[in-house]
Enzyme design. Structure first.
Site, PDB file in Angstrom:
ATOM      1  CE1 TYR A 120      48.667  32.408  53.955  1.00  0.00           C
ATOM      2  CE2 TYR A 120      49.525  34.002  52.398  1.00  0.00           C
ATOM      3  CZ  TYR A 120      48.574  33.066  52.758  1.00  0.00           C
ATOM      4  OH  TYR A 120      47.543  32.794  51.901  1.00  0.00           O
ATOM      5  CG  HIS A 158      44.563  36.238  46.711  1.00  0.00           C
ATOM      6  ND1 HIS A 158      44.100  34.945  46.656  1.00  0.00           N
ATOM      7  CD2 HIS A 158      45.301  36.312  47.835  1.00  0.00           C
ATOM      8  CE1 HIS A 158      44.548  34.277  47.717  1.00  0.00           C
ATOM      9  NE2 HIS A 158      45.274  35.083  48.449  1.00  0.00           N
ATOM     10  CE1 TYR A 169      46.046  37.854  51.762  1.00  0.00           C
ATOM     11  CE2 TYR A 169      47.334  36.238  52.973  1.00  0.00           C
ATOM     12  CZ  TYR A 169      46.848  36.734  51.774  1.00  0.00           C
ATOM     13  OH  TYR A 169      47.176  36.116  50.599  1.00  0.00           O
ATOM     14  NE  ARG A 172      49.526  28.748  49.172  1.00  0.00           N
ATOM     15  CZ  ARG A 172      48.931  29.475  48.230  1.00  0.00           C
ATOM     16  NH1 ARG A 172      47.974  30.312  48.515  1.00  0.00           N
ATOM     17  NH2 ARG A 172      49.287  29.364  46.968  1.00  0.00           N
ATOM     18  CG  HIS A 231      49.760  34.140  46.994  1.00  0.00           C
ATOM     19  ND1 HIS A 231      50.214  33.402  48.065  1.00  0.00           N
ATOM     20  CD2 HIS A 231      48.498  34.500  47.304  1.00  0.00           C
ATOM     21  CE1 HIS A 231      49.272  33.299  48.967  1.00  0.00           C
ATOM     22  NE2 HIS A 231      48.212  33.971  48.548  1.00  0.00           N
TER      23      HIS A 231
END
Lengths: 249, 187
Positions: free
Chosen positions: A152, A167, A113, A162, A165
């Site tokens: 990640y 958000h 991120y 995780r 995905h």
């Protein structure tokens, strides 16, 4: 002592034995950060009134068309698998939610991120921020172009990862329909291991968070396509044409 | 139709949800601006540094705004909606106007949504203005909740505005709300 994946798997299996609805269980110990952050008192049922019967209005003043393309925000082209994600936002009675805001954010193709708190030693991509905004069309359709995010690691337990995905933040036609959730990709091997995804103990409800690969959304020589429809809870107020008194020009 | 379940906003929500002016429904220098602020706490009483609150409210005349512009504020249009993230000390703040009553005789309130890392689904609550004691005393929601918990739904007045703390858990846990069609979607 830190938990292992095997510990978490046992807790996930135990929690799955408890009756749970299609919503996430906010009291879900396998997701360690939830322990002190979920209310223990039941939510108080109230009939929505006043502003709760309405949602904020967003329009083209708020969102530029190019904010729906996460691949053109920098001088160069981001690395990774170019994808298009599209679908419709519908209320609980199947009516389209038109002219409403959809916000998305995600990791880059390497699973990083663009955020100072993300310490995962995967590369940043100077050509990818991972943020998009768009308005739904008259039939509730949203559509954006991006790069498929990578999975990640996180620190819930040892070797926690995780599933990939995106958000999503979504508004309905009344305040009570507000939704923040995560869209996943089909066939991810991390699904059974992920306490956030597994916090929804009803498998049919969990599946509602998985986009479908759609070859009709895929475009030749350019990008693959995914379809994900988002059904909100029901509105407490029948939407009328006159709800939109402000122009969206 | 089956409603899509929620998921936590996660640790990196600032990336997607934060923008300039998000918590300034009016410029702080506006002559009628008030500060609505407070802290978000967890079940141990520790501040929550990665929560985000949204407010949705009427204007001072009690009209429900139907105007876009919350994401790109022009300094003149009151949209009635804003978003604020907590800082390292769990504190959030909004610059806004006091909502008026949308229904005669009823106490005005802010509709509030709470998200956080560690919170698997969003929470709803109300933050009432504290001034009209007669209206508060007969407000159906407030008379229906445990009197000991009623103050969690009412702001505290201070010279520059209003304080509203949120306790996600523990002593003083905020009263959170559900609505008929929300409950039914999950039954």
């Amino acid at each position: 002592m830190e938990s292992s994946q095997a510990d978490i798997n046992r807790e996930i299996a135990a929690a799955a034995q408890q009756p749970g609805g299609p919503q996430p269980k906010i009291d879900y110990p396998p997701y360690r950060s939830s322990l002190l952050r979920h209310p223990k008192q039941p939510a108080h049922l109230v009939d929505p009134e006043s502003v709760e019967l309405w949602a904020p209005v967003f329009g083209h003043r708020d969102v530029a068309d190019d904010e729906a393309d996460l691949t053109i925000q920098h001088a160069g082209t981001p690395l990774g698998e170019r994808i298009v994600v599209t679908g419709r936002v519908l209320d609980g009675d199947g009516r389209p939610v038109a002219d409403q805001l959809v916000e998305v954010w995600q990791a880059n193709a390497a699973g990083r991120y663009r955020h100072q708190r993300d310490q995962h030693p995967a590369p940043h991509d100077p050509n990818f921020t991972g943020v998009g905004r768009m308005l739904t069309g008259p039939d509730g359709t949203y559509r954006f172009q991006t790069i498929k995010p990578g999975p990640y690691p996180w620190r819930n337990h040892v070797n926690a990862w995780r599933p990939a995905h995106i958000h999503f933040s979504i508004f309905g036609t009344d305040f009570t329909q507000r939704l923040v959730t995560q869209m996943y990709f089909p066939g991810d091997p991390l699904f059974p291991l992920d306490p956030i995804y597994q916090s929804i103990t009803d498998p049919k409800a969990r599946d509602l968070l998985i986009a479908q690969y759609d070859h009709d959304v895929t475009t030749p020589e350019w990008s693959t396509g995914y379809r994900w429809d988002i059904v909100l809870t029901g509105t407490h107020r029948t939407p009328l044409e006159s709800d939109i008194e402000e122009d969206n020009a | 139709m089956s409603a899509v379940p929620g998921q936590t906003v996660g640790p990196f929500f600032h990336l997607g949800l934060a923008y300039d002016g998000m918590n300034e429904l009016v410029p702080p220098g506006h002559p009628k601006a008030i500060r609505l602020h407070g802290h978000v706490y967890d079940g141990s009483g520790a501040p929550v540094p990665d929560a985000v609150l949204e407010i949705w409210q009427a204007d001072p005349q009690g009209h429900i705004p139907r105007r876009p512009g919350s994401l790109r504020r022009d300094g003149w249009t009151f949209t009635g909606w804003g978003r604020a993230a907590t800082g390292p000390d769990g504190h959030y703040q909004f610059a806004t106007l006091e909502p008026g009553a949308t229904d005669t005789g009823r106490p005005p309130f802010f509709a509030v949504t709470v998200f956080a890392r560690g919170l698997l689904d969003r929470l709803f609550t109300r933050a009432y203005l504290p001034d009209d004691e007669a209206a508060l005393a007969t407000e159906p929601l407030l008379t229906a909740v445990d009197p000991a918990r009623r103050p969690t739904l009412i702001t505290t007045r201070e010279p520059d505005g209003l304080i509203f703390d949120v306790h996600l858990q523990g002593p003083g846990e905020t009263v959170f709300l559900t609505y008929p069609r929300l409950r039914d979607a999950w039954s």
